[in-house]
Design a protein around this motif. Structure first.
Motif, PDB file in Angstrom:
ATOM      1  N   THR A  62       0.696  -1.148   0.249  1.00 31.95           N
ATOM      2  CA  THR A  62       0.130   0.029   0.072  1.00 31.95           C
ATOM      3  C   THR A  62       0.948   1.307  -0.196  1.00 31.95           C
ATOM      4  N   LYS A  63       0.198   2.396  -0.550  1.00 40.06           N
ATOM      5  CA  LYS A  63       0.867   3.784  -0.613  1.00 40.06           C
ATOM      6  C   LYS A  63       0.714   4.629   0.664  1.00 40.06           C
ATOM      7  N   GLY A  64      -0.047   3.904   1.844  1.00 37.56           N
ATOM      8  CA  GLY A  64      -0.016   4.868   2.709  1.00 37.56           C
ATOM      9  C   GLY A  64      -0.494   3.954   3.919  1.00 37.56           C
ATOM     10  N   HIS A  65      -1.225   4.624   4.984  1.00 40.77           N
ATOM     11  CA  HIS A  65      -1.689   3.952   6.375  1.00 40.77           C
ATOM     12  C   HIS A  65      -3.091   3.780   5.939  1.00 40.77           C
ATOM     13  N   ILE A  66      -3.528   2.646   6.541  1.00 41.06           N
ATOM     14  CA  ILE A  66      -5.063   2.363   6.228  1.00 41.06           C
ATOM     15  C   ILE A  66      -5.581   2.247   7.568  1.00 41.06           C
ATOM     16  N   ALA A  67      -5.135   2.744   8.549  1.00 42.10           N
ATOM     17  CA  ALA A  67      -5.704   2.722   9.927  1.00 42.10           C
ATOM     18  C   ALA A  67      -5.386   3.960  10.596  1.00 42.10           C
ATOM     19  N   GLY A  68      -5.893   4.339  11.681  1.00 41.16           N
ATOM     20  CA  GLY A  68      -5.580   5.651  12.353  1.00 41.16           C
ATOM     21  C   GLY A  68      -4.142   5.768  12.821  1.00 41.16           C
ATOM     22  N   LEU A  69      -3.682   6.881  12.726  1.00 41.02           N
ATOM     23  CA  LEU A  69      -2.488   7.205  13.033  1.00 41.02           C
ATOM     24  C   LEU A  69      -2.381   7.319  14.622  1.00 41.02           C
ATOM     25  N   GLY A 116      -0.219  -1.497  12.238  1.00 41.45           N
ATOM     26  CA  GLY A 116       0.919  -2.498  12.409  1.00 41.45           C
ATOM     27  C   GLY A 116       2.239  -1.879  11.586  1.00 41.45           C
ATOM     28  N   THR A 117       2.181  -0.857  11.156  1.00 42.20           N
ATOM     29  CA  THR A 117       3.620  -0.348  10.403  1.00 42.20           C
ATOM     30  C   THR A 117       3.712   1.009  10.823  1.00 42.20           C
ATOM     31  N   CYS A 118       5.069   1.513  10.542  1.00 39.20           N
ATOM     32  CA  CYS A 118       5.677   2.669  10.615  1.00 39.20           C
ATOM     33  C   CYS A 118       6.163   3.021   9.467  1.00 39.20           C
ATOM     34  N   ARG A 119       5.876   4.213   8.906  1.00 39.80           N
ATOM     35  CA  ARG A 119       6.172   4.295   7.618  1.00 39.80           C
ATOM     36  C   ARG A 119       7.142   5.716   7.496  1.00 39.80           C
ATOM     37  N   ILE A 120       8.204   5.850   6.692  1.00 41.93           N
ATOM     38  CA  ILE A 120       9.180   6.929   6.340  1.00 41.93           C
ATOM     39  C   ILE A 120       8.797   7.821   5.258  1.00 41.93           C
ATOM     40  N   VAL A 177       8.470   1.167   4.529  1.00 39.50           N
ATOM     41  CA  VAL A 177       7.604   0.350   5.352  1.00 39.50           C
ATOM     42  C   VAL A 177       8.168  -0.197   6.509  1.00 39.50           C
ATOM     43  N   ILE A 178       7.987   0.166   7.705  1.00 39.88           N
ATOM     44  CA  ILE A 178       8.535  -0.810   8.760  1.00 39.88           C
ATOM     45  C   ILE A 178       7.475  -1.643   9.246  1.00 39.88           C
ATOM     46  N   LYS A 179       7.492  -3.081   9.588  1.00 41.71           N
ATOM     47  CA  LYS A 179       6.396  -3.765  10.131  1.00 41.71           C
ATOM     48  C   LYS A 179       6.874  -4.211  11.251  1.00 41.71           C
ATOM     49  N   ALA A 183       4.982  -9.229  16.793  1.00 43.40           N
ATOM     50  CA  ALA A 183       4.956  -9.634  18.084  1.00 43.40           C
ATOM     51  C   ALA A 183       6.024 -10.830  18.201  1.00 43.40           C
ATOM     52  N   SER A 184       6.257 -11.210  19.358  1.00 47.36           N
ATOM     53  CA  SER A 184       6.886 -12.483  19.679  1.00 47.36           C
ATOM     54  C   SER A 184       6.223 -13.611  19.048  1.00 47.36           C
ATOM     55  N   ASN A 185       5.051 -13.784  18.889  1.00 48.57           N
ATOM     56  CA  ASN A 185       4.789 -14.893  17.837  1.00 48.57           C
ATOM     57  C   ASN A 185       4.542 -14.700  16.578  1.00 48.57           C
ATOM     58  N   GLY A 186       4.897 -13.583  15.909  1.00 45.21           N
ATOM     59  CA  GLY A 186       5.071 -13.217  14.477  1.00 45.21           C
ATOM     60  C   GLY A 186       4.160 -12.733  13.955  1.00 45.21           C
ATOM     61  N   LEU A 187       3.056 -12.392  14.594  1.00 43.17           N
ATOM     62  CA  LEU A 187       1.939 -11.700  14.119  1.00 43.17           C
ATOM     63  C   LEU A 187       2.210 -10.296  14.348  1.00 43.17           C
ATOM     64  N   LYS A 188       1.461  -9.305  13.657  1.00 43.24           N
ATOM     65  CA  LYS A 188       1.670  -7.944  13.427  1.00 43.24           C
ATOM     66  C   LYS A 188       1.088  -7.455  15.043  1.00 43.24           C
ATOM     67  N   THR A 189       1.759  -6.174  15.455  1.00 45.16           N
ATOM     68  CA  THR A 189       1.411  -5.575  16.594  1.00 45.16           C
ATOM     69  C   THR A 189       1.347  -4.183  16.168  1.00 45.16           C
ATOM     70  N   GLN A 190       0.657  -3.428  16.994  1.00 45.75           N
ATOM     71  CA  GLN A 190       0.242  -1.921  16.658  1.00 45.75           C
ATOM     72  C   GLN A 190       1.286  -1.106  17.461  1.00 45.75           C
ATOM     73  N   PRO A 191       2.047  -0.165  16.746  1.00 42.94           N
ATOM     74  CA  PRO A 191       2.827   0.795  17.360  1.00 42.94           C
ATOM     75  C   PRO A 191       1.979   1.784  17.840  1.00 42.94           C
ATOM     76  N   ILE A 192       2.279   2.484  19.119  1.00 45.70           N
ATOM     77  CA  ILE A 192       1.422   3.379  19.863  1.00 45.70           C
ATOM     78  C   ILE A 192       2.454   4.621  19.793  1.00 45.70           C
ATOM     79  N   THR A 193       3.866   4.650  19.906  1.00 42.95           N
ATOM     80  CA  THR A 193       4.658   5.906  19.792  1.00 42.95           C
ATOM     81  C   THR A 193       5.840   5.424  18.962  1.00 42.95           C
ATOM     82  N   CYS A 194       6.463   6.416  18.299  1.00 38.72           N
ATOM     83  CA  CYS A 194       7.679   6.445  17.379  1.00 38.72           C
ATOM     84  C   CYS A 194       8.415   7.561  17.555  1.00 38.72           C
ATOM     85  N   ALA A 195       9.849   7.249  17.465  1.00 39.32           N
ATOM     86  CA  ALA A 195      10.872   8.177  17.750  1.00 39.32           C
ATOM     87  C   ALA A 195      12.105   7.827  16.974  1.00 39.32           C
TER      88      ALA A 195
END
Length: 658
Positions: free
Chosen positions: A275-282, A302-306, A318-320, A323-335
Motif C-alpha cells: 500500500t502507498k500509505g496507512h489504512i488505519a488511524g495514526l 501495524g506499520t511505521c512509514r518513513i 515501510v517498517i512492520k 510480536a513475539s509470535n510473528g503476528l503484527k502488533t500496533q505501534p503506539i509511539t515512534c521516535a
C-alpha cells in the motif's frame, strides 16, 4: 700566498673570520713603517681613527645609562635549583594549611572521622607517599570524596544547583480550549509554539507578537472529527507535522498554511508493504533530527512509514512491527535517536523495537520484548542527548530508564505513576541529568504532578503540582530553558524563571494590553471652507455626538424601516394583508386576479369571439389567405326508419345496433 687577504699595493682587504668579541685585539705593529703604510695613501678599508674614538664614547655613554650589557651573552638558569626551590615553597605552604586546619578543628571539637582521614592523607602526601592518590591541600570540612577518589563531590550542593537551574518559579497560562492538550511543540528558535487538542483544533502562538491577551494568531481544524495525537516542528522550524486520528498526516508551514497531505492506502490489500500509505488511524509522528525533509509516522495498521516531503503520494520505507509470535502488533509511539541512526517504536504488546536507518528495515537491531505490560499503551519514548540511553513512559503506570548498550533490564524503574492517556510524555533536561514526566489525576487527587528524577541516582529531585488537571505533554526547550506543559483542562502552562530563562514566556509576561483607540465614526466627509459665504458654509462640530443624533432622527440617513400602515402599529407594511409576508402576497394576488367561477367558462370565452371576428389583430390576418375554413363534424344517428338524429355523444360512445 696568504689565504683570506687581498692586497693591491698599499690597499688591503681582510677576508678572514670576523673578530670575536672575546678575542684579544691584534698586537700593534712594531715597525713605524707599517704604521705609516696603513695611514699613507688611501689608507685601509678598516676603521678610521675618529670612528674608533666615536665608538669608545658610545660605549662609555651606554655604560653610564645602564644598558651596556644588551645583546651580550644570555643569562643562564639552573633548572635543578629552581625545582628544589619550588618543592620547598610547596611544602612550606602545605604546612601552613595544616596548621590552619588544626586550629579550626580545635575551635570546633565536633569533627567527623572523614575529616581525620583527609588530614592523614594530606600529611602522607607531605611526607612524599607516592602510592596515595590524594594530592594537594586538605579539603575543607563538609566536603566528601567519592569511592574512586578522583574528585570531591557534595551531593547536597549539586542538588541545590539543579534546583536553581529548574525554571519553576513563574507560570504563564495559554488558553487552548476546553479539552485535553494532546500535542505540543516549540520551534528550534523558541519564537513560536503549536498546540493541538482532543477538540480537533490546532493553534499557533507567537511569543513576540503576543501581549497580555495571550491569544493564538491562527487556529484551524486539520481533520474534522479526529483528535490531534501529535504535532512537531522540523529541525529547521519551517514545517509542522500534524498527526490526527485519521489515516493521513498533514504538513503545514510555520504560518499554518497546508503544504500537502499524505496519501491514504488501499484497505483491501493484505500486504501492508504494497500500500502507498496507512489504512488505519495514526498514533504518532516525528521529524528526522538531521534531515528537514524526512518524517516518520506510526499507525494502528501495524506499520511505521518513513515519508519524504518531495513525494507525499507514496512512502519511502515501510517498517512492520512484529510480536513475539510473528503476528503484527500496533505501534503506539515512534521516535528517532538524536543522531538519526535508530528508528524506534513502542508497541501495544509491551515491546520496544528499533531498526538501523543505514540498513534495510527487515531485521530488528534492538528488541526489548517485555519492556512494559502486554496490552498497555506505551505513551512516551525519548532518547537522551548523549544517545547512550532512552526513557519510556508506560501505560502500566511506570517510568523506565534504559541503557542502549544493554537492554536486557531497565537501569531504573519508577512505579505508581498513574497514566490515563496514550500520549503522556517523558523528556530529558537540557543538561541530560534529569528525566521529567507527568501524572494524571487519580481518585482522591486534586492536581496533576510534574516529577523530575535524577538520571544517575534516580532520586526525586523535584515534585511539582501543575494545575487542577492531568499533565499530558511536556516540552523542555534547551534554548529558552522553559517548561511547556499541556494539561487536561485545555490549558498550556509555561513554567519559567526570569533569571535563567530567555525570551518565550518572559517576553509575554513583560508586555501590557494595548489601549484600544475608539475611532470616532465620521458619517460624511466634512469640507472646511473658512472664507465661504454664510449661506454656503457648513457647520463645524467639535464632536460627532450631535451629528449622530441628528442623523438618527433623519429616516433616510439612519435607514429607518417603513412604518406600519394599520393603526395597530405592528406588522409594518404587511399588516393590511396579514401577519406574514406570504399571507400578504397570497391575498393581494387573489384580489387582483379574482376570477368569477359562476357560469360556464365556454360562454365566458365566446363573449370575445364576436369581437375577434370583427376586429382581427394578431392571428387571423396572418392566416386569412391560406387558412382553410374550419368544418366541424356533426354527430348523427340513424333509427330504424333510416332517419338521422343528432346526438351529443361522440362516436366512440355509440352502442352498436344488433
Amino acid at each position: 700566498m696568504n689565504k683570506g687577504k687581498i692586497s693591491f699595493g698599499k690597499i688591503g682587504l681582510s677576508l678572514g673570520k670576523p673578530k670575536e668579541p672575546d678575542q684579544a685585539p691584534p698586537a700593534e705593529p712594531s715597525n713605524k713603517e707599517e704604521k705609516n703604510e696603513e695611514s699613507a695613501g688611501f689608507g685601509s678599508f678598516g676603521k678610521f681613527q675618529h670612528q674608533k674614538e666615536q665608538k669608545q664614547s658610545e660605549d662609555e655613554i651606554a655604560a653610564m645609562m645602564g644598558f651596556s650589557g644588551f645583546g651580550k651573552k644570555a643569562k643562564e638558569f639552573d633548572i635543578d635549583t629552581l625545582v628544589e626551590e619550588t618543592r620547598k615553597s610547596a611544602i612550606d605552604r602545605n604546612k601552613t594549611n595544616i596548621e590552619k586546619m588544626l586550629t579550626q578543628q580545635a575551635e570546633n571539637p565536633k569533627s567527623s572521622s572523614s575529616a581525620e582521614t583527609k588530614r592523614e592523607k594530606s600529611t602522607a602526601t607531605e611526607e612524599g607517599d607516592e602510592d596515595d592518590d590524594f594530592v594537594g591541600p586538605p579539603l575543607p570540612p563538609g566536603m566528601s570524596i567519592d569511592k574512586s577518589g578522583s574528585a570531591p563531590v557534595e551531593e547536597e550542593e549539586d542538588n541545590e544547583d539543579e534546583r536553581r537551574r529548574m525554571p519553576l518559579s513563574h507560570e504563564l497560562v495559554l488558553e487552548h480550549g476546553t479539552k485535553t492538550v494532546s500535542g505540543l511543540a516549540v520551534d528550534p528558535s523558541g519564537s513560536r509554539l503549536v498546540s493541538g487538542g482532543l477538540d480537533y483544533d490546532v493553534r499557533y502562538w507567537d511569543f513576540q507578537g503576543m501581549d497580555q491577551s495571550r491569544e493564538a494568531f491562527r487556529s484551524f481544524c486539520p481533520s474534522d472529527g479526529y483528535p490531534i495525537n501529535s504535532v512537531e516542528y522540523s529541525c529547521t522550524g519551517d514545517k509542522v507535522l500534524v498527526v490526527s486520528g485519521s489515516q493521513q498526516a498533514k504538513v503545514y508551514d510555520r504560518d499554518g498554511i497546508e503544504l500537502f497531505e499524505c496519501v491514504k492506502g488501499d484497505m483491501y490489500l493484505h500486504d501492508m508493504a504494497k500500500t502507498k500509505g496507512h489504512i488505519a488511524g495514526l498514533t504518532c509522528g516525528t521529524w528526522h533530527p538531521k534531515d528537514k525533509e524526512e518524517f516518520l509516522t506510526s499507525a494502528r495498521d501495524g506499520t511505521c512509514r518513513i515519508w519524504h516531503t518531495s513525494s507525499p503520494h507514496c512512502q519511502r520505507h515501510v517498517i512492520k512491527a512484529r510480536a513475539s509470535n510473528g503476528l503484527k502488533t500496533q505501534p503506539i509511539t515512534c521516535a528517532y535517536s538524536r543522531d538519526g541512526i535508530l528508528v524506534a517504536c513502542a508497541c501495544d504488546d509491551g515491546s520496544i523495537q528499533m531498526w538501523d536507518h543505514r540498513k534495510t528495515f527487515v531485521n530488528v537491531s534492538i528488541n526489548v520484548r517485555k519492556a512494559h505490560d502486554r496490552g498497555s499503551e506505551t505513551s512516551g519514548l525519548m532518547f537522551s542527548y548523549d544517545n547512550k540511553g532512552f526513557a519510556t513512559r508506560g501505560g502500566d503506570d511506570t517510568l523506565k530508564l534504559w541503557d542502549i548498550r544493554n537492554t536486557r533490564e531497565a537501569v531504573h524503574v519508577a512505579n505508581g505513576l498513574f497514566n490515563r492517556f496514550s500520549m503522556t510524555d517523558c523528556v530529558f533536561s537540557p543538561n541530560d541529568q534529569l528525566v521529567v514526566t507527568g501524572t494524571s489525576l487519580n481518585k482522591g487527587e486534586s492536581a496533576g504532578k510534574l516529577l523530575m528524577y535524577n538520571r544517575n541516582t534516580w532520586d526525586v529531585v523535584k515534585e511539582l503540582e501543575v494545575g487542577p488537571s492531568h499533565v499530558v505533554k511536556i516540552v523542555w526547550h534547551p534554548r529558552l530553558n522553559q517548561l511547556m506543559v499541556g494539561c487536561g483542562d485545555g490549558k498550556v502552562r509555561l513554567l519559567y524563571d526570569p533569571k535563567t530563562s530567555h525570551n518565550g514566556a518572559v517576553l509575554v509576561a513583560g508586555k501590557h494590553n494595548k489601549r484600544s483607540k475608539q475611532a470616532e465614526v465620521v458619517v460624511s466627509q466634512q469640507i472646511i471652507t473658512p472664507h465661504a459665504l454664510p449661506m454656503f458654509r457648513e457647520e463645524r462640530h467639535k464632536s460627532t455626538r450631535k451629528l449622530e443624533e441628528r442623523d438618527r432622527k433623519d429616516p433616510v440617513r439612519s435607514q429607518q424601516p417603513d412604518l406600519p400602515v394599520g393603526k395597530a402599529g405592528s406588522g409594518g407594511r404587511v399588516s393590511a394583508g396579514g401577519s406574514t409576508l406570504s399571507s400578504y402576497i397570497i391575498r393581494n394576488m387573489g384580489l387582483r386576479r379574482k376570477v368569477q367561477e359562476e357560469g360556464d367558462p365556454r360562454e365566458a370565452l365566446l363573449k370575445f369571439a364576436k369581437d375577434a371576428a370583427e376586429n382581427p389583430y394578431w392571428v387571423t390576418p396572418a392566416y386569412a389567405k391560406n387558412q382553410p375554413k374550419p368544418i366541424f363534424q356533426e354527430s348523427q344517428e340513424q333509427d330504424s326508419n333510416n332517419e338521422t338524429k343528432e346526438t351529443d355523444e361522440p362516436a366512440t360512445k355509440k352502442v352498436k345496433s344488433e
